[in-house]
Scaffold this motif. Structure first.
Motif, mmCIF file in Angstrom:
data_model
loop_
_atom_site.group_PDB
_atom_site.id
_atom_site.type_symbol
_atom_site.label_atom_id
_atom_site.label_comp_id
_atom_site.label_asym_id
_atom_site.label_seq_id
_atom_site.Cartn_x
_atom_site.Cartn_y
_atom_site.Cartn_z
ATOM 1 N N LEU A 125 0.823 -1.207 0.000
ATOM 2 C CA LEU A 125 0.000 0.000 0.000
ATOM 3 C C LEU A 125 0.862 1.264 0.000
ATOM 4 N N LEU A 128 2.215 1.867 -3.321
ATOM 5 C CA LEU A 128 1.168 2.406 -4.195
ATOM 6 C C LEU A 128 1.036 3.920 -4.018
ATOM 7 N N GLY A 131 3.935 5.734 -5.387
ATOM 8 C CA GLY A 131 3.851 5.785 -6.840
ATOM 9 C C GLY A 131 2.825 6.797 -7.309
ATOM 10 N N LEU A 132 1.656 6.820 -6.631
ATOM 11 C CA LEU A 132 0.611 7.774 -7.017
ATOM 12 C C LEU A 132 1.096 9.205 -6.855
ATOM 13 N N ASP A 164 -6.825 7.001 1.924
ATOM 14 C CA ASP A 164 -7.811 7.379 0.918
ATOM 15 C C ASP A 164 -8.782 8.438 1.433
ATOM 16 N N ALA A 195 -8.756 10.536 -10.363
ATOM 17 C CA ALA A 195 -8.664 9.103 -10.110
ATOM 18 C C ALA A 195 -9.273 8.735 -8.764
ATOM 19 N N ASP B 59 -11.727 1.902 -3.561
ATOM 20 C CA ASP B 59 -10.735 2.934 -3.260
ATOM 21 C C ASP B 59 -9.391 2.472 -3.804
ATOM 22 N N SER B 60 -8.347 3.207 -3.492
ATOM 23 C CA SER B 60 -7.074 2.899 -4.140
ATOM 24 C C SER B 60 -6.534 1.547 -3.697
ATOM 25 N N ALA B 61 -6.868 1.121 -2.466
ATOM 26 C CA ALA B 61 -6.392 -0.189 -2.020
ATOM 27 C C ALA B 61 -7.041 -1.293 -2.854
ATOM 28 N N LEU B 64 -5.645 -1.322 -6.231
ATOM 29 C CA LEU B 64 -4.325 -1.964 -6.248
ATOM 30 C C LEU B 64 -4.473 -3.468 -6.461
ATOM 31 N N GLU B 86 -14.689 6.606 -13.592
ATOM 32 C CA GLU B 86 -13.781 6.957 -12.478
ATOM 33 C C GLU B 86 -13.004 5.732 -12.029
ATOM 34 N N ALA B 89 -10.300 5.097 -14.385
ATOM 35 C CA ALA B 89 -9.196 6.045 -14.196
ATOM 36 C C ALA B 89 -8.349 5.654 -12.997
ATOM 37 N N LEU B 90 -9.043 5.247 -11.919
ATOM 38 C CA LEU B 90 -8.323 4.879 -10.692
ATOM 39 C C LEU B 90 -7.451 3.649 -10.934
ATOM 40 N N ALA B 93 -4.461 4.589 -13.043
ATOM 41 C CA ALA B 93 -3.422 5.294 -12.279
ATOM 42 C C ALA B 93 -2.671 4.331 -11.369
ATOM 43 N N THR B 94 -3.417 3.367 -10.802
ATOM 44 C CA THR B 94 -2.786 2.405 -9.908
ATOM 45 C C THR B 94 -1.842 1.480 -10.668
ATOM 46 N N THR B 97 1.596 2.590 -11.156
ATOM 47 C CA THR B 97 2.540 2.619 -10.036
ATOM 48 C C THR B 97 3.134 1.249 -9.760
#
Lengths: 276, 373
Positions: A125, A128, A131-132, A164, A195, B59-61, B64, B86, B89-90, B93-94, B97
């Motif tokens: 995490l 991540l 990186g973001l 988040d 994003a 969410d971003s987790a 991932l 969205e 897009a997320l 972007a993930t 990385t």
């Protein structure tokens, strides 16, 4: 897209004073969901104080701050902390913990709020977020003192993104960065907003930032928010400070630069609802 | 075939449609449960489509995990169905990385040797730097002393006040109490031999030769060396030292010399006060519980007093002053950028200063013994 549902932050009649000096007197401010709000004002107009009052670092001397429709001051401490967990804050100098590496900095809130994560998951995490935030992978194992100013800002951004957040507060994120670094940071902020569906409260002096990524601009002067509107309306606002600010030599240069790039984030924002 | 469901978030392999259906809340709260599942799936994700239409929150987790699924199965974004713009897009972007990251392994047993070696080298370096600094200051000091215009009188007086006057009450009180305790302990032992009156010699001898100067130096090592390090260290971390240099001044002359001179003035004076107070403590105890009246105490003191004891004590004061001042200032200059380093250096300066004071005191004792003083 209107109505009080869309207002994530509502500041009403806010009063802040230090001794006999009043910084805010009956200040009102709305922040809408999913927007990037630029907050500008001369030095000493209390931009940072306003931010501290909203995130709960400073008890206001009067008025109320409602976040997600809840009055923070009236909430019991535990509920309040729950709301505050949805904030990400980037302080002026980054405020990274100097004794921890960048990766460990990002993991601090994860460790605290999600103790069930194991070391490898936390690494995943934090890598991540790093990186973001646009940092190279090897930055994770460096200490803040080993990073340049721009990288430290990005590292601090990575930490503020760790949980988040729904709302991101940024206190002069591009101050002290070179123009290329500042432009890249603006770009990054736009990307992240799209994003992650962030609402961004952005204190800045940087006119280029205002013109490239802000949906609306709030001007602080005379202890109040003078005007809170899209940029072209703010530019036309009749107040000597506003006129000096936007129509001074630097303001005109930034205006000229932005009119050369047709992309306006406000237009993209119309159709977007944040993934919640 | 279905992988076990987790509360709120599920991942189902639909073999018929050759798709992997994700549903529920793919968020950080579910990460611990979902992460091993996605990992176990591994290559079996290859060649399938991903259906995200059941996902309520992402969410971003969660993104991932989806990105790692894509990577494991060597899939592209085009193989995702039912994702909103969205979410796309997320995930995109993930995905950007994800890169091979190798964190250095945590501590191993061989690190122990590494740290021992590092500490030894640091110790050597510290000694070298201290000697270098002594040389630097010695080279600057005579020049500054010979030109009274360069004395920076305001700064000097300010430091004398901080180092000397402000420390006076605590030094007086402390030595008074130590003097009383030593007299009392000595008297208890000496009484068995009927020699209580020798308690006077005991306290005067020990305070003139050793305790007056040693207690003062240790107190100032704690109080002043740390203050010097913190002051100079804070200036160093805010680039003020560099500013001094660029303004054509010498930081040693501006910052170190006044502090050293202040210590050189204050420490001998405080030592004298310490001697007086220690002996006074002895006098009070003698009068209160040993039946030796103050008049008798003073008479005995006068009879047995030898000026060489006083000189042995006082001669050490300027040496200790130099050591404390030099270590305090040098540690301040060693501070690097962070605020944490100010704390580290302050600790190190106090420890070093106290250590050096006691070490030098022992060396002095040996030398004076050989000299027969």
């Amino acid at each position: 897209m209107s109505g009080s549902d869309d207002l994530v932050i509502q500041v009403r009649g806010l009063v802040n004073q230090f001794g006999s000096q009043r910084v805010h007197d009956g200040l009102e401010l709305d922040v809408r969901r999913g927007e990037i709000l630029g907050v500008v004002g001369g030095s000493g107009t209390g931009k940072s104080v306003l931010m501290r009052a909203i995130v709960g670092l400073r008890e206001p001397d009067g008025g109320s701050v409602r976040v997600f429709g809840q009055n923070l001051q009236a909430l019991p401490a535990a509920r309040r902390r729950q709301v505050e967990r949805r904030f990400g804050v980037l302080f002026q100098d980054g405020a990274l913990f100097s004794s921890l590496t960048v990766g460990e900095n990002v993991q601090v809130p994860l460790r605290e709020q999600y103790p069930e994560l194991d070391g490898r998951q936390r690494d995943m995490l934090s890598d991540l977020k790093i990186g973001l935030a646009g940092l190279p992978a090897d930055a994770a194992d460096k200490y803040p003192s080993q990073l340049s100013g721009g990288m430290r800002k990005r590292a601090a951004l990575a930490r503020s993104l760790a949980l988040d957040p729904d709302i991101l507060f940024l206190d002069e994120p591009t101050a002290g960065l070179d123009p290329i670094g500042a432009a890249a940071f603006d770009q990054l902020l736009g990307t992240l907003r799209d994003a992650l569906g962030l609402t961004v409260f952005l204190i800045t002096h940087d006119l280029d930032t205002l013109y490239t990524i802000c949906d609306r601009v709030a001007v602080l002067a005379d202890k109040k928010v003078l005007v809170n509107a899209p940029l072209h309306e703010v530019e036309a606002f009749d107040h000597p400070w506003v006129q000096d600010y936007f129509h001074g030599p630097r303001g005109r240069a930034a205006q000229a630069a932005s009119s050369r790039q047709p992309s306006t984030p406000a237009a993209q924002n119309e159709t977007r609802t944040p993934p919640l | 075939m279905a992988t076990p469901a987790t509360a709120g978030a599920t991942m189902t392999l639909d073999d018929a449609g050759n798709t992997l259906r994700l549903a529920g809340d793919w968020t950080l709260a579910q990460f611990t449960r979902l992460q091993p599942q996605t990992e176990r799936l591994g290559k079996r994700a290859a060649g399938r489509r991903l259906d995200l239409s059941g996902i309520q929150r992402l969410d971003s987790a969660g993104a991932l995990l989806i990105a790692t699924l894509l990577q494991q199965g060597e899939l592209s974004l085009a193989q995702i169905d039912g994702a909103s713009a969205e979410q796309q897009a997320l995930i995109k972007a993930t995905l950007a990385t994800l890169r091979p990251v190798s964190h250095p392994p945590l501590r191993r047993w061989s690190d122990f040797l590494h740290r021992v070696g590092q500490a030894s080298m640091e110790l050597l370096d510290q000694v070298r730097r201290l000697l270098g600094f002594v040389g630097q200051v010695t080279a600057t000091l005579p020049g500054a002393l010979l030109r009274p215009r360069r004395w920076r009188l305001t700064s000097l007086v300010h430091h004398i006040e901080q180092v000397g006057l402000d420390a006076l009450p605590i030094i007086a009180l402390l030595t008074f109490m130590v003097g009383a305790v030593i007299t009392f302990l000595g008297a208890v032992v000496l009484r068995d031999f009927g020699a209580s009156v020798f308690a006077v010699e005991l306290v005067s001898f020990s305070f003139l030769r050793e305790f007056g100067v040693l207690l003062t130096a240790i107190l100032l090592a704690g109080r002043t060396a740390s203050a010097f390090t913190a002051q100079i260290g804070a200036m160093k971390s805010r680039e003020e030292i560099d500013a001094i240099r660029t303004l054509g001044m010498d930081p040693i002359q501006v910052l170190v010399i006044p502090r050293l001179l202040a210590l050189l003035v204050a420490l001998p004076l405080l030592t004298f006060i310490a001697m007086v107070c220690g002996i006074l403590g002895g006098l009070v105890i003698c009068a209160m519980s040993l039946d030796i009246s103050p008049a008798m105490f003073l008479a005995r003191f006068q009879d047995t007093f030898e000026i060489r004891h006083f000189i042995v004590g006082m001669i050490k004061a300027p040496v200790f002053a130099m050591v404390i001042g030099l270590i305090g200032c040098l540690e301040g200059f060693k501070v690097s950028g962070s605020a944490e380093s100010v704390g580290q250096r302050t600790t190190s300066s106090v420890v070093q200063a106290i250590f050096m004071v006691i070490l030098l005191d022992a060396i002095f004792a040996l030398v004076f013994q050989e000299l027969g003083w």
